[in-house]
Design a protein around this motif. Structure first.
Motif, PDB file in Angstrom:
ATOM      1  N   LEU A   1      94.522 -34.691  82.608  1.00  0.00           N
ATOM      2  CA  LEU A   1      94.315 -33.123  82.520  1.00  0.00           C
ATOM      3  C   LEU A   1      95.783 -32.628  82.547  1.00  0.00           C
ATOM      4  N   ALA A   2      96.627 -33.426  83.678  1.00  0.00           N
ATOM      5  CA  ALA A   2      98.042 -32.800  83.714  1.00  0.00           C
ATOM      6  C   ALA A   2      98.839 -33.115  82.608  1.00  0.00           C
ATOM      7  N   THR A   3      98.602 -34.186  81.714  1.00  0.00           N
ATOM      8  CA  THR A   3      99.452 -34.691  80.638  1.00  0.00           C
ATOM      9  C   THR A   3      98.913 -33.630  79.426  1.00  0.00           C
ATOM     10  N   PHE A   4      97.668 -33.314  79.314  1.00  0.00           N
ATOM     11  CA  PHE A   4      97.244 -32.134  78.469  1.00  0.00           C
ATOM     12  C   PHE A   4      97.799 -30.713  78.663  1.00  0.00           C
ATOM     13  N   VAL A   5      97.857 -30.323  79.920  1.00  0.00           N
ATOM     14  CA  VAL A   5      98.512 -29.083  80.436  1.00  0.00           C
ATOM     15  C   VAL A   5     100.170 -29.400  80.021  1.00  0.00           C
ATOM     16  N   GLY A   6     100.804 -30.048  80.421  1.00  0.00           N
ATOM     17  CA  GLY A   6     102.083 -30.406  79.793  1.00  0.00           C
ATOM     18  C   GLY A   6     102.401 -30.527  78.490  1.00  0.00           C
TER      19      GLY A   6
ATOM     20  N   ILE B   1      98.551 -22.404  83.148  1.00  0.00           N
ATOM     21  CA  ILE B   1      97.649 -22.842  82.158  1.00  0.00           C
ATOM     22  C   ILE B   1      96.487 -23.342  82.723  1.00  0.00           C
ATOM     23  N   TYR B   2      96.523 -24.084  83.778  1.00  0.00           N
ATOM     24  CA  TYR B   2      95.291 -24.612  84.328  1.00  0.00           C
ATOM     25  C   TYR B   2      94.057 -23.723  84.435  1.00  0.00           C
ATOM     26  N   PRO B   3      94.503 -22.720  85.155  1.00  0.00           N
ATOM     27  CA  PRO B   3      93.174 -21.672  85.426  1.00  0.00           C
ATOM     28  C   PRO B   3      92.522 -21.137  83.914  1.00  0.00           C
ATOM     29  N   ARG B   4      93.493 -20.935  83.029  1.00  0.00           N
ATOM     30  CA  ARG B   4      93.048 -20.481  81.786  1.00  0.00           C
ATOM     31  C   ARG B   4      92.252 -21.546  80.977  1.00  0.00           C
ATOM     32  N   ILE B   5      92.579 -22.724  80.913  1.00  0.00           N
ATOM     33  CA  ILE B   5      91.863 -23.622  80.094  1.00  0.00           C
ATOM     34  C   ILE B   5      90.504 -24.077  80.807  1.00  0.00           C
ATOM     35  N   ILE B   6      90.582 -23.960  82.171  1.00  0.00           N
ATOM     36  CA  ILE B   6      89.221 -24.043  82.603  1.00  0.00           C
ATOM     37  C   ILE B   6      88.249 -22.822  82.540  1.00  0.00           C
TER      38      ILE B   6
ATOM     39  N   ALA C   1      88.601 -21.003  79.735  1.00  0.00           N
ATOM     40  CA  ALA C   1      88.153 -21.276  78.481  1.00  0.00           C
ATOM     41  C   ALA C   1      86.838 -22.043  78.132  1.00  0.00           C
ATOM     42  N   ALA C   2      87.114 -23.222  78.983  1.00  0.00           N
ATOM     43  CA  ALA C   2      86.105 -24.344  78.861  1.00  0.00           C
ATOM     44  C   ALA C   2      84.936 -23.744  79.301  1.00  0.00           C
ATOM     45  N   LEU C   3      84.785 -23.123  80.417  1.00  0.00           N
ATOM     46  CA  LEU C   3      83.547 -22.586  80.968  1.00  0.00           C
ATOM     47  C   LEU C   3      82.854 -21.846  79.855  1.00  0.00           C
TER      48      LEU C   3
ATOM     49  N   SER D   1      89.286 -24.617  69.312  1.00  0.00           N
ATOM     50  CA  SER D   1      89.750 -23.650  70.528  1.00  0.00           C
ATOM     51  C   SER D   1      90.173 -24.478  71.689  1.00  0.00           C
ATOM     52  N   LEU D   2      90.891 -23.842  72.629  1.00  0.00           N
ATOM     53  CA  LEU D   2      91.263 -24.713  73.770  1.00  0.00           C
ATOM     54  C   LEU D   2      90.155 -24.886  74.743  1.00  0.00           C
ATOM     55  N   GLY D   3      89.045 -23.952  74.734  1.00  0.00           N
ATOM     56  CA  GLY D   3      87.796 -24.158  75.510  1.00  0.00           C
ATOM     57  C   GLY D   3      87.170 -25.459  75.043  1.00  0.00           C
ATOM     58  N   HIS D   4      87.103 -25.522  73.663  1.00  0.00           N
ATOM     59  CA  HIS D   4      86.401 -26.458  73.120  1.00  0.00           C
ATOM     60  C   HIS D   4      87.008 -28.077  73.450  1.00  0.00           C
ATOM     61  N   VAL D   5      88.249 -28.059  73.383  1.00  0.00           N
ATOM     62  CA  VAL D   5      89.044 -29.318  73.458  1.00  0.00           C
ATOM     63  C   VAL D   5      88.936 -29.622  75.108  1.00  0.00           C
ATOM     64  N   THR D   6      89.226 -28.614  76.022  1.00  0.00           N
ATOM     65  CA  THR D   6      89.299 -28.824  77.436  1.00  0.00           C
ATOM     66  C   THR D   6      87.760 -29.283  77.890  1.00  0.00           C
ATOM     67  N   ARG D   7      86.718 -28.639  77.289  1.00  0.00           N
ATOM     68  CA  ARG D   7      85.180 -29.207  77.376  1.00  0.00           C
ATOM     69  C   ARG D   7      85.134 -30.539  77.112  1.00  0.00           C
TER      70      ARG D   7
END
Length: 472
Positions: free
Chosen positions: A327-332, A350-355, A357-359, A394-400
């Motif tokens: 996850l850290a690498t993805f955020v980076g 970035i962390y709280p936003r991708i979480i 979006a994934a929710l 979307s970032l949400g789909h990818v993070t999920r």
């Protein structure tokens, strides 16, 4: 709770020498059981350039680790340190540090009483060290052990020095994990003493007869004089030879333990519990039935390893190299892309936003196989993404999908069916990545059909102290 042959301890200091930080915990015995009285942690910032093995090498500066340890102890209340009768120490397994007997440290007066500083000590080559390539490992003699040899294992690193830098080894006559070093310094051991837990994680150690593969090692010219003596986890290695930060001289010091076993010990109360920990890396662990013995030889393709636990028991562990670090690498990567497009975004934003979006995306058809760091049983298997459709970008789909992939990867290593056969009834979820990421927690509950209990956090320093309470 009192050990046979005298009253048990009332105040124990637990120490964990981790990859990024050192933690010290004071645990006291009360009528209701054990209670954490105080704890303190300090980042070591000990990473150092490993010139001889760059860029695959991973080394840490022992001076900085001990400095962080001294700072931790100086921050704990003096009155309570003066009550300490026992010290339990755990730390990162697999790694190796070398020192010169009798010259491993020097003691001096600090603000809170005597303390030691490393003297003739090598850098610590950590468990993350990558200098032993698969080709190099296959050139080594086959161990007589239930554990497959991997890069970062103490004995493999010694072989590497033997072949690539033999003069380096000549400067030292003792070796151990970083936690073994600290025990040896506190008790002024003439020969380092190592627990079965740490010995198994070095390779070339037979857990059935509790001995090193001395014959195999000698034949190949391995410097067997560097191998520590081995004892049982939970036993006493010695006593402090002088007061240490106000801890009285003569305090009993336990043989150093594996941080993994101590983490599990701090939270595993029922044999029917499985522990799922996702922090930098990830582990799914169950305790094996009493009397279980690991196979004579490892199955290199198996994702499950057996770690010696306490009282002759074993843990079955699916240890993934891919956890919060993915996850850290993805955020980076997201931050890097933003920067390349001319925007400055902090990774912490970035962390709280991708979480978030994934929710909003309960499912994703994207399939992410997230093993960007490979796995010990499949080092060449890197990550992949499949099922990519135009509507799922979307970032949400990818993070999920990424969170789902991380949990699914662990469950492929130790399948649900196997957990059910072993009588698992619930999962204890722990680790920083799980605590901070609700999407990961949702995926754990989606993939595993057991009740999941969070917040019972694993703590190797507390576990090391608990072992000392229960040791004889």
């Amino acid at each position: 709770m009192a050990a046979a042959g005298g009253p048990g301890p009332t105040c124990v200091l637990g120490i964990d020498l981790g990859t990024t930080s050192v933690k010290a915990a004071l645990v006291t015995g009360t009528e209701r059981g054990l209670a954490l009285a105080q704890s303190c942690s300090r980042d070591t910032q000990a990473h150092s350039e490993s010139l001889g093995a760059a860029p695959q090498g991973m080394e840490q500066d022992v001076q900085k680790i001990i400095k962080a340890l001294n700072e931790c102890l100086a921050a704990l209340p003096q009155q309570q340190l003066q009550q300490v009768t026992h010290i339990g120490i755990s730390g990162q397994m697999h790694g190796v540090v070398f020192w010169k007997t009798g010259k491993g440290c020097k003691w001096s007066e600090s603000g809170t009483g005597p303390a030691f500083e490393p003297e003739q000590v090598s850098p610590l080559v950590t468990w993350q060290d990558g200098r032993c390539s698969p080709t190099f490992l296959t050139s080594l003699p086959l161990p007589q052990s239930h554990v497959s040899l991997a890069t970062g294992f103490g004995c493999a690193t010694v072989y590497w020095y033997l072949k690539n830098s033999p003069d380096f080894l000549k400067a030292y006559d003792a070796a151990g994990t970083i936690q073994d070093y600290v025990v040896a310094m506190l008790c002024d051991l003439k020969k380092p003493l190592m627990s079965v837990q740490n010995a198994a994680s070095w390779g070339y150690f037979n857990c059935r007869n509790k001995s090193w593969n001395t014959d195999i090692l000698k034949k190949s010219g391995f410097p067997v004089h560097l191998l520590p003596e081995v004892g049982d986890p939970g036993s006493i290695a010695g006593r402090t030879t002088c007061a240490w930060h106000g801890i009285p001289k003569g305090a009993k010091v336990g043989i150093a333990l594996g941080d993994f076993q101590c983490s599990v010990y701090s939270c595993l109360t029922e044999r029917t519990d499985a522990v799922l920990n996702i922090s930098t890396s990830a582990q799914l662990t169950i305790s094996m039935p009493l009397g279980f013995q690991p196979p004579e030889a490892p199955d290199p393709s198996s994702a499950v390893t057996y770690f010696p636990y306490f009282n002759g028991g074993y843990l079955a562990v699916a240890a993934s190299l891919n956890g919060g670090n993915v996850l850290a690498t993805f955020v980076g990567m997201v931050a890097q892309w933003a920067q390349e497009l001319g925007f400055q975004v902090q990774e912490s934003a970035i962390y709280p936003r991708i979480i978030q979006a994934a929710l909003a995306q309960k499912h994703s058809k994207l399939s992410v196989h997230p093993t960007i760091f490979g796995e010990r049983h499949l080092p060449e298997l890197l990550a992949s993404v499949s099922g990519i459709g135009a509507s799922e970008l979307s970032l949400g789909h990818v993070t999920r999908a990424l969170c789902h992939g991380l949990v699914e990867n662990l469950s492929s290593m130790l399948p649900v069916q196997h957990l059910e056969e072993m009588g698992v009834r619930r999962i204890l979820g722990s680790g920083s990545a799980l605590a901070r990421n609700e999407v990961l927690r949702q995926e754990v509950e989606r993939i595993f059909p057991f009740p999941v209990v969070y917040g019972k956090d694993v703590d190797a320093a507390v576990g090391a102290a608990m072992v000392m309470f229960h040791s004889k």
